[in-house]
Design a protein around this motif. Structure first.
Motif, PDB file in Angstrom:
ATOM      1  N   PRO A 447       0.837  -1.229   0.224  1.00 53.56           N
ATOM      2  CA  PRO A 447      -0.077   0.193   0.137  1.00 53.56           C
ATOM      3  C   PRO A 447       1.030   1.245   0.131  1.00 53.56           C
ATOM      4  O   PRO A 447       2.016   1.132   0.173  1.00 53.56           O
ATOM      5  N   ILE A 448       0.134   2.471  -0.344  1.00 50.11           N
ATOM      6  CA  ILE A 448       0.702   3.514   0.041  1.00 50.11           C
ATOM      7  C   ILE A 448       0.372   3.767   1.545  1.00 50.11           C
ATOM      8  O   ILE A 448      -0.725   4.034   1.846  1.00 50.11           O
ATOM      9  N   ALA A 449       1.720   4.177   2.299  1.00 48.15           N
ATOM     10  CA  ALA A 449       1.468   3.888   3.661  1.00 48.15           C
ATOM     11  C   ALA A 449       0.785   5.357   4.049  1.00 48.15           C
ATOM     12  O   ALA A 449       0.997   6.556   3.468  1.00 48.15           O
ATOM     13  N   GLU A 450       0.041   5.673   5.278  1.00 50.83           N
ATOM     14  CA  GLU A 450      -0.568   6.723   5.793  1.00 50.83           C
ATOM     15  C   GLU A 450       0.559   7.560   6.199  1.00 50.83           C
ATOM     16  O   GLU A 450       0.287   8.823   6.343  1.00 50.83           O
ATOM     17  N   SER A 451       1.708   7.265   6.325  1.00 55.84           N
ATOM     18  CA  SER A 451       2.880   8.143   6.804  1.00 55.84           C
ATOM     19  C   SER A 451       3.165   9.213   5.806  1.00 55.84           C
ATOM     20  O   SER A 451       3.855   9.932   5.956  1.00 55.84           O
ATOM     21  N   ILE A 452       2.712   9.045   4.574  1.00 54.50           N
ATOM     22  CA  ILE A 452       2.686   9.867   3.365  1.00 54.50           C
ATOM     23  C   ILE A 452       2.282  11.415   3.759  1.00 54.50           C
ATOM     24  O   ILE A 452       2.642  12.277   3.172  1.00 54.50           O
ATOM     25  N   ALA A 453       1.295  11.219   4.682  1.00 51.23           N
ATOM     26  CA  ALA A 453       0.635  12.892   5.230  1.00 51.23           C
ATOM     27  C   ALA A 453       1.943  13.400   5.958  1.00 51.23           C
ATOM     28  O   ALA A 453       1.595  14.779   5.933  1.00 51.23           O
ATOM     29  N   ARG A 454       2.891  12.846   6.311  1.00 48.79           N
ATOM     30  CA  ARG A 454       3.933  13.699   6.679  1.00 48.79           C
ATOM     31  C   ARG A 454       5.056  14.271   5.901  1.00 48.79           C
ATOM     32  O   ARG A 454       5.785  15.025   6.003  1.00 48.79           O
ATOM     33  N   ALA A 455       4.949  14.026   4.429  1.00 47.78           N
ATOM     34  CA  ALA A 455       5.560  14.432   3.435  1.00 47.78           C
ATOM     35  C   ALA A 455       5.428  15.837   3.142  1.00 47.78           C
ATOM     36  O   ALA A 455       4.764  16.091   1.850  1.00 47.78           O
ATOM     37  N   SER A 456       5.578  16.666   3.915  1.00 47.90           N
ATOM     38  CA  SER A 456       4.872  18.162   3.689  1.00 47.90           C
ATOM     39  C   SER A 456       5.645  19.012   2.501  1.00 47.90           C
ATOM     40  O   SER A 456       5.036  19.842   2.123  1.00 47.90           O
ATOM     41  N   ASN A 457       6.736  18.506   2.053  1.00 47.58           N
ATOM     42  CA  ASN A 457       7.301  19.138   1.016  1.00 47.58           C
ATOM     43  C   ASN A 457       7.052  18.367  -0.452  1.00 47.58           C
ATOM     44  O   ASN A 457       7.479  19.098  -1.693  1.00 47.58           O
ATOM     45  N   LEU A 458       6.185  17.537  -0.643  1.00 41.09           N
ATOM     46  CA  LEU A 458       6.167  16.661  -1.522  1.00 41.09           C
ATOM     47  C   LEU A 458       5.545  17.351  -2.847  1.00 41.09           C
ATOM     48  O   LEU A 458       4.450  17.850  -2.788  1.00 41.09           O
ATOM     49  N   SER A 459       5.956  17.445  -3.957  1.00 37.05           N
ATOM     50  CA  SER A 459       5.629  17.930  -5.104  1.00 37.05           C
ATOM     51  C   SER A 459       5.176  17.296  -6.163  1.00 37.05           C
ATOM     52  O   SER A 459       4.336  17.319  -7.125  1.00 37.05           O
ATOM     53  N   VAL A 460       6.120  16.108  -6.514  1.00 38.69           N
ATOM     54  CA  VAL A 460       5.782  15.108  -7.634  1.00 38.69           C
ATOM     55  C   VAL A 460       5.795  13.839  -6.843  1.00 38.69           C
ATOM     56  O   VAL A 460       6.904  13.331  -6.117  1.00 38.69           O
ATOM     57  N   LEU A 461       4.839  12.954  -7.146  1.00 36.64           N
ATOM     58  CA  LEU A 461       4.703  11.678  -6.654  1.00 36.64           C
ATOM     59  C   LEU A 461       4.324  10.638  -7.941  1.00 36.64           C
ATOM     60  O   LEU A 461       3.213  10.942  -8.367  1.00 36.64           O
ATOM     61  N   SER A 462       5.445   9.732  -8.184  1.00 34.33           N
ATOM     62  CA  SER A 462       5.157   9.099  -9.570  1.00 34.33           C
ATOM     63  C   SER A 462       5.307   7.653  -9.114  1.00 34.33           C
ATOM     64  O   SER A 462       6.558   7.471  -8.789  1.00 34.33           O
ATOM     65  N   LEU A 463       4.032   6.824  -9.230  1.00 36.01           N
ATOM     66  CA  LEU A 463       4.188   5.574  -8.889  1.00 36.01           C
ATOM     67  C   LEU A 463       3.788   4.550  -9.916  1.00 36.01           C
ATOM     68  O   LEU A 463       3.540   3.451  -9.751  1.00 36.01           O
ATOM     69  N   SER A 464       3.716   5.068 -11.200  1.00 41.26           N
ATOM     70  CA  SER A 464       3.040   4.259 -12.078  1.00 41.26           C
ATOM     71  C   SER A 464       3.801   2.925 -12.622  1.00 41.26           C
ATOM     72  O   SER A 464       4.743   3.065 -12.252  1.00 41.26           O
ATOM     73  N   ARG A 465       3.035   2.113 -12.874  1.00 38.54           N
ATOM     74  CA  ARG A 465       3.338   0.855 -13.595  1.00 38.54           C
ATOM     75  C   ARG A 465       4.188   0.130 -12.608  1.00 38.54           C
ATOM     76  O   ARG A 465       5.352  -0.472 -12.693  1.00 38.54           O
ATOM     77  N   ASN A 466       3.522  -0.283 -11.333  1.00 40.82           N
ATOM     78  CA  ASN A 466       3.928  -1.123 -10.348  1.00 40.82           C
ATOM     79  C   ASN A 466       2.699  -2.020 -10.038  1.00 40.82           C
ATOM     80  O   ASN A 466       1.838  -2.251 -10.976  1.00 40.82           O
ATOM     81  N   THR A 467       2.627  -2.536  -8.915  1.00 38.59           N
ATOM     82  CA  THR A 467       1.770  -3.119  -8.283  1.00 38.59           C
ATOM     83  C   THR A 467       1.297  -3.066  -7.182  1.00 38.59           C
ATOM     84  O   THR A 467       0.701  -3.686  -6.256  1.00 38.59           O
ATOM     85  N   GLY A 474      -6.352   9.022   3.335  1.00 37.56           N
ATOM     86  CA  GLY A 474      -6.801  10.165   3.357  1.00 37.56           C
ATOM     87  C   GLY A 474      -5.809  11.372   3.464  1.00 37.56           C
ATOM     88  O   GLY A 474      -6.054  12.540   3.354  1.00 37.56           O
ATOM     89  N   GLY A 475      -4.667  10.858   4.246  1.00 36.68           N
ATOM     90  CA  GLY A 475      -3.750  11.727   4.480  1.00 36.68           C
ATOM     91  C   GLY A 475      -3.035  12.487   3.272  1.00 36.68           C
ATOM     92  O   GLY A 475      -2.388  13.419   3.407  1.00 36.68           O
ATOM     93  N   ILE A 476      -3.320  12.236   2.101  1.00 30.98           N
ATOM     94  CA  ILE A 476      -2.753  12.475   0.985  1.00 30.98           C
ATOM     95  C   ILE A 476      -3.112  13.894   0.754  1.00 30.98           C
ATOM     96  O   ILE A 476      -2.668  14.749   0.135  1.00 30.98           O
ATOM     97  N   GLY A 477      -4.233  14.138   1.384  1.00 32.40           N
ATOM     98  CA  GLY A 477      -4.987  15.726   1.278  1.00 32.40           C
ATOM     99  C   GLY A 477      -4.324  16.701   2.063  1.00 32.40           C
ATOM    100  O   GLY A 477      -4.491  17.877   1.570  1.00 32.40           O
ATOM    101  N   SER A 478      -3.095  16.331   2.907  1.00 33.51           N
ATOM    102  CA  SER A 478      -2.581  17.333   3.684  1.00 33.51           C
ATOM    103  C   SER A 478      -1.250  17.744   2.926  1.00 33.51           C
ATOM    104  O   SER A 478      -0.580  18.735   3.274  1.00 33.51           O
ATOM    105  N   LEU A 479      -1.064  17.172   1.796  1.00 31.96           N
ATOM    106  CA  LEU A 479       0.340  17.679   0.903  1.00 31.96           C
ATOM    107  C   LEU A 479      -0.099  18.706   0.012  1.00 31.96           C
ATOM    108  O   LEU A 479      -0.386  18.852  -1.104  1.00 31.96           O
ATOM    109  N   SER A 480       0.051  20.039   0.730  1.00 32.94           N
ATOM    110  CA  SER A 480      -0.283  21.027   0.040  1.00 32.94           C
ATOM    111  C   SER A 480       0.192  21.722  -1.210  1.00 32.94           C
ATOM    112  O   SER A 480      -0.157  22.606  -2.063  1.00 32.94           O
ATOM    113  N   LYS A 481       1.504  21.059  -1.243  1.00 39.78           N
ATOM    114  CA  LYS A 481       2.483  21.389  -2.439  1.00 39.78           C
ATOM    115  C   LYS A 481       2.343  20.415  -3.602  1.00 39.78           C
ATOM    116  O   LYS A 481       3.219  20.582  -4.561  1.00 39.78           O
ATOM    117  N   LEU A 482       1.694  19.655  -3.698  1.00 36.94           N
ATOM    118  CA  LEU A 482       1.445  18.306  -4.397  1.00 36.94           C
ATOM    119  C   LEU A 482       1.101  18.919  -5.891  1.00 36.94           C
ATOM    120  O   LEU A 482      -0.072  19.451  -5.846  1.00 36.94           O
TER     121      LEU A 482
END
Length: 1006
Positions: A447-467, A474-482
């Motif tokens: 899975p995409i871990a819930e800890s992603i909510a702490r990546a406050s500086n994240l701008s680009v998240l590229s996970l394509s073509r995996n499994t 829901g914590g992904i909504g806190s990434l204000s710079k995405l």
């Protein structure tokens, strides 16, 4: 009226003695007050020079000797002073003990006078960063004690005098950023005392490195960057045993590296990048125990990296864009000072050393685009300083090391296009400083871990073509710079979390080909910057939110192969979409009228309940409508068409007949520059208002379709008021087209002799006493300015804009470097770059073009400013002198237009123009607020590189602007990345997101 002669030094001294109360001021003080008389001092730095006293020793910038009586040093650097240097030297050189003189970073102008040689005690002379011009006087070498000479950042020209070889004590010679021509004189090799020689960034005539420089056995620094050097690096440079810094970058050097470089036992830094060097690195380089930096990038070197080299305490090893093969030696892991390792774009194989980073303070690692295999070493961040880890396009396998989850210094993580497997360590998702997280195209799961909510500086998240599986946290909504979230081709499930609507900076959301379900968030309209939304091939249901219609920058929308139901919201007609796909859902109702177009033919198939005027939609209902038309309607329609055709034929027949009668063809003269398949009467008969396609300051432009079916563009110049004789001025051919119209003459003179694929073709010219016509090839897509700044600007994706930039640059480079004499366009702007049917670019409109004079020193001073507001170089605006650098500034503005999609002058900028707006916005808000948000973010790195070229071209100082030939090369260096991404990652009719290595451009703003 005859001007009085300038005052003599004696009269000035008498003047001061009579009028100033400080009658006791010594002679040296009077000399300095005479100097001040010739200087403009707007900031009052020299106000203390008016104070009474016995000596000037307490004045600002003045230093006296131990006895506090005689002036020994004068440091007026950065005082914002202005004035002519020849007026100052007669007084300065009368200071008997003056040994230090610095006027650096002012606006001192005129020339360096020969009488500077009378300052016999001078040991330090710094005139850098001023406005000095002309040639260097050979008498400079007559200063017997001069040890330091810095003339950097002026406009000196001509050649370096051979007399410089006579310097007796000179230790530092720096003439960077001037306009010196000819070749580097071998006589410089006679200055045996020299410790630093810096000739960088001068337009020397192409020539070799003088072997005589090998005689400078005391030399410690040799900088010859961008000096047009050719040929091989001479073996004699190996004799410079005290050399610590060797920089030969950005030249045209070829051949192998001489083995004698291994004799540079004191060298700390060697920079050879961007040449054409071949062969292998000399094995003896491994004996250079003090070497900290070796940059041989962008050459054609081959062979393995010498094992000995990796045992050195290197701080930076840059060998990218070569053809190195073989494995990376294990000994590189033992380098205690290694903090930067960049080896991308080679053919290196094998595994990385298991202990890489264990004993080294690694900060930057880029081994992208090789053939490395095995696992990623777990020790990379053991020292806790790792910031960038770039390993894309290799064959790394196994899990991502758990230890990377503790690497809180990490800012960029790019592991895409490998064979990594297993789950991403949970702490790695939430690293607080990472702004780019890319693991696309691997075998990763979990899975995409819930800890992603702490990546406050994240701008680009590229996970394509995996499994990847599970729901999006829901914590992904806190990434204000995405800005970019790409996770297509995975196994994600569940609904989109409602918290995602908080992602106000989101430009791209690609979650296609997953197992997502549920309805779209109701407040999707908050994504005001969204440019691409791809949710195809999922199990999403419910109605399509009408709020999508408020996403005005959206140009890619794909909701195909889901279970959406209900009607298509009419508000979606507000969007300017390049791609729309609602196929294979459960939509019903009437199709909004604006979507009933051929371009959307396949966008709605597979929706049985959807009705509209497109083939395949609600077929039975359409058939009933068609049966409602009777044969009487068809007959009335046919009759109306016949009447219209007859009426139009009569109208145009009479109009053309009258037009032909009004033209006396016998008075026209025609001059052709290419083989023509038409006559002038074909042109003349079509010059009526119905064929006007544009109107400018010089005249109207008509589109004329010839009898052959080919179209041409005809410019009819406005009638002028000049009544000069036809024989005045310079013309193309006496008696034909040599007409008294400056714009007409310039256009014919220039375009008539040019043959280049990126310059608009002038077929011929036609003229009478009162009318002048220019016949060009027709450009179906108009001008770049019209297309870029209109509502159709969204059609210009980044690859197209990039190709336009390169085409236009090559056209201007041809004018500046390949025409004899060179040609300066003087009105480079986006409206004068025309686009053919394939959106290829041509430079057009040479009505104000001028040729460079035979000396190659530029064009004479103009009497008026030519050009367009926002494109005019600052020095042209206030000096009225123009050369190739003026065109380069204007072209830089065009590059900024292509990147920002903003006009060169806009009320939004206030008093600023586009150049100043870009600089201020970059400084205050960052690059994301400069780039056109409609552009696909996967090209961000290439866009930033082109933006950087544009900023170089618009430098306020002409000397800092690259030549057009250099601009072409800089743009072409972006080409390999761009072409590779287009060829490899276009799939299913659209561009799939991909981020490729950007380290090939050190200092990239991405």
């Amino acid at each position: 009226m005859r001007m009085p002669p300038p005052p003599s030094s004696f009269s000035i001294v008498v003047f001061f003695s009579f009028f100033f109360p400080c009658l006791s001021l010594n002679q040296e003080g009077l000399y300095l007050q005479s100097v001040k008389l010739f200087l403009s001092d707007p900031d009052g730095y020299l106000s203390s020079w008016d104070h009474p006293g016995l000596t000037p020793c307490n004045w600002t910038g003045v230093t006296c000797g131990p006895s506090n009586s005689s002036v020994t040093a004068l440091d007026l650097s950065s005082f914002n002073l202005a004035g002519p240097l020849p007026s100052l030297t007669p007084f300065l050189c009368r200071l008997p003990l003056l040994s230090f003189l610095s006027l650096s970073n002012n606006s001192i102008n005129s020339t360096l006078p020969p009488d500077i040689s009378s300052c016999q005690r001078l040991s330090h002379l710094d005139l850098s960063q001023n406005l000095l011009t002309g040639s260097l006087p050979s008498s400079l070498a007559d200063l017997p004690t001069l040890r330091y000479l810095d003339l950097t950042g002026n406009n000196f020209s001509g050649e370096i005098p051979d007399s410089f070889g006579r310097f007796q004590s000179l230790e530092v010679l720096s003439i960077v950023y001037n306009l010196f021509e000819r070749v580097i004189p071998p006589s410089l090799g006679n200055i045996s005392t020299l410790k630093m020689l810096n000739l960088s960034y001068n337009p020397f005539t192409p020539g070799p490195i003088p072997p005589e420089l090998g005689n400078l056995t005391n030399l410690e620094v040799l900088w010859l960057t961008e000096c047009s050097l050719t040929g091989r690096i001479p073996d004699s440079l190996g004799s410079l045993r005290k050399l610590t810094d060797l920089d030969l970058a950005l030249n045209f050097l070829d051949g192998p590296l001489p083995s004698s470089l291994a004799n540079l036992t004191s060298v700390v830094q060697i920079e050879l990048y961007n040449n054409s060097l071949v062969g292998e690195l000399p094995k003896g380089l491994g004996s250079l125990s003090r070497l900290r930096l070796l940059d041989a990038s962008m050459n054609q070197l081959t062979g393995p990296i010498p094992v000995e080299l990796t045992r050195l305490p290197l701080e930076s090893l840059n060998l990218y864009e070569n053809n190195f093969t073989g494995e990376l030696p294990r000994s590189i892991a033992d380098s205690p000072n290694l903090y930067e390792l960049r080896l991308f774009r080679n053919n290196l194989t094998g595994e990385l050393p298991k202990t890489l980073g264990k004993n080294s303070p690694l900060r930057w690692i880029d081994v992208s685009s090789n053939s490395f295999s095995g696992e990623i070493p777990s020790t990379l961040c053991d020292m806790g300083e790792l910031e960038e880890l770039l390993m894309i396009q290799n064959s790394f396998s196994g899990p991502i090391p758990e230890s990377l989850g503790n690497c809180r210094s990490l800012t960029r993580l790019r592991l895409g296009c490998n064979r990594l497997s297993g789950e991403v360590p949970s702490p790695l998702w939430g690293l607080p400083h990472v702004y780019l997280f890319e693991v696309a195209e691997n075998l990763l799961s979990g899975p995409i871990a819930e800890s992603i909510a702490r990546a406050s500086n994240l701008s680009v998240l590229s996970l394509s073509r995996n499994t990847f599986s599970g729901s999006i946290p829901g914590g992904i909504g806190s990434l204000s710079k995405l800005v970019d979230f790409s996770a297509g081709d995975n196994k994600l499930s569940g609904p989109l979390p409602q918290s995602m609507v908080k992602l106000g900076q989101l430009v791209r959301l690609d979650l296609h080909n997953n197992a997502l379900s549920g309805e779209l968030p109701s407040k999707i309209g908050y994504w005001k910057k969204l440019n691409e939304l791809d949710l195809a091939h999922n199990s999403l249901s419910g109605a399509i939110p009408s709020a999508i219609g408020s996403l005005y920058v959206l140009n890619y929308l794909d909701l195909s192969d889901n279970m959406f139901s209900g009607e298509i919201p009419a508000d979606l007609q507000n969007l300017k979409l390049n791609q729309l796909n609602f196929s294979y859902n459960r939509l019903s109702g009437d199709l909004p009228p604006l979507f009933a177009k051929g371009m959307y033919r396949n966008s709605f198939e597979g929706n049985p309940g959807l009705c509209g005027d497109l083939e395949g939609l609600c077929g039975s209902r359409n058939q009933e409508k068609k049966q409602g038309y009777g044969w009487m309607m068809w007959m009335m329609f046919i009759l109306a068409v016949l009447i219209l055709i007859v009426g139009l034929y009569w109208f145009f027949h009479m109009k053309y007949k009258n037009a032909r009668r009004s033209v006396d063809k016998s008075k026209w003269t025609l001059m052709s520059f290419h083989k023509l398949d038409f006559r002038e009467d074909e042109i003349l008969s079509c010059l009526h208002e119905d064929n006007v396609i544009g109107t400018g300051s010089s005249g109207k432009v008509y589109k004329v379709v010839l009898s052959s079916g080919e179209a041409v563009a005809v410019k009819k110049l406005w009638q002028g008021t000049r009544k000069e004789s036809w024989n005045e001025g310079s013309h193309v051919e006496k008696g034909v087209c040599d007409l008294p119209n400056d714009g007409f003459d310039a256009e014919v003179q220039t375009l008539g002799k040019i043959r280049h694929k990126n310059i608009v073709k002038l077929w011929c010219c036609c003229a009478t006493q009162d009318t002048k016509l220019l016949v060009y090839e027709y450009m179906p897509n108009g001008s770049l300015g019209d297309l870029l700044h209109s509502t159709k600007g969204g059609l210009l994706d980044w690859p197209t804009r990039y190709r336009i930039a390169v085409d236009a640059a090559e056209g201007l480079s041809y004018l500046h470097h390949d025409c004899v004499p060179p040609i300066v366009h003087r009105d480079v702007k986006s409206n004068n770059i025309l686009l053919d049917a394939e959106l290829g670019a041509r430079v057009a409109d040479f009505g104000v073009a001028k040729v460079v004079d035979s000396t190659g020193r530029g064009i004479e001073t103009m009497t008026v400013i030519a050009g367009s507001c926002g494109y005019i170089a600052p020095e042209y605006a206030y000096t009225l002198r123009v050369n190739e650098k003026s065109d380069i500034y204007s072209f830089g503005v065009v590059l900024l237009e292509l990147v920002t999609k903003r006009l060169p002058v806009d009320p939004e900028f206030g008093e600023k123009d586009l150049v100043r707006w870009v600089c201020v916005t970059l400084d205050q808000r960052g690059v994301d607020h400069v780039i056109d948000p409609r552009l696909d973010s996967c090209f961000k790195e290439e866009i930033c590189k082109v933006l950087n070229v544009g900023l170089q071209c618009t430098s306020p100082l002409p000397i800092n602007r690259p030549s057009m030939r250099r601009v072409v090369k800089l743009l072409q260096e972006v080409n390999s990345n761009l072409n590779n991404s287009i060829k490899k990652f276009i799939k299913d009719g659209k561009l799939t997101p991909y981020y490729y290595e950007d380290s090939s451009d050190q200092g990239s703003m991405a």
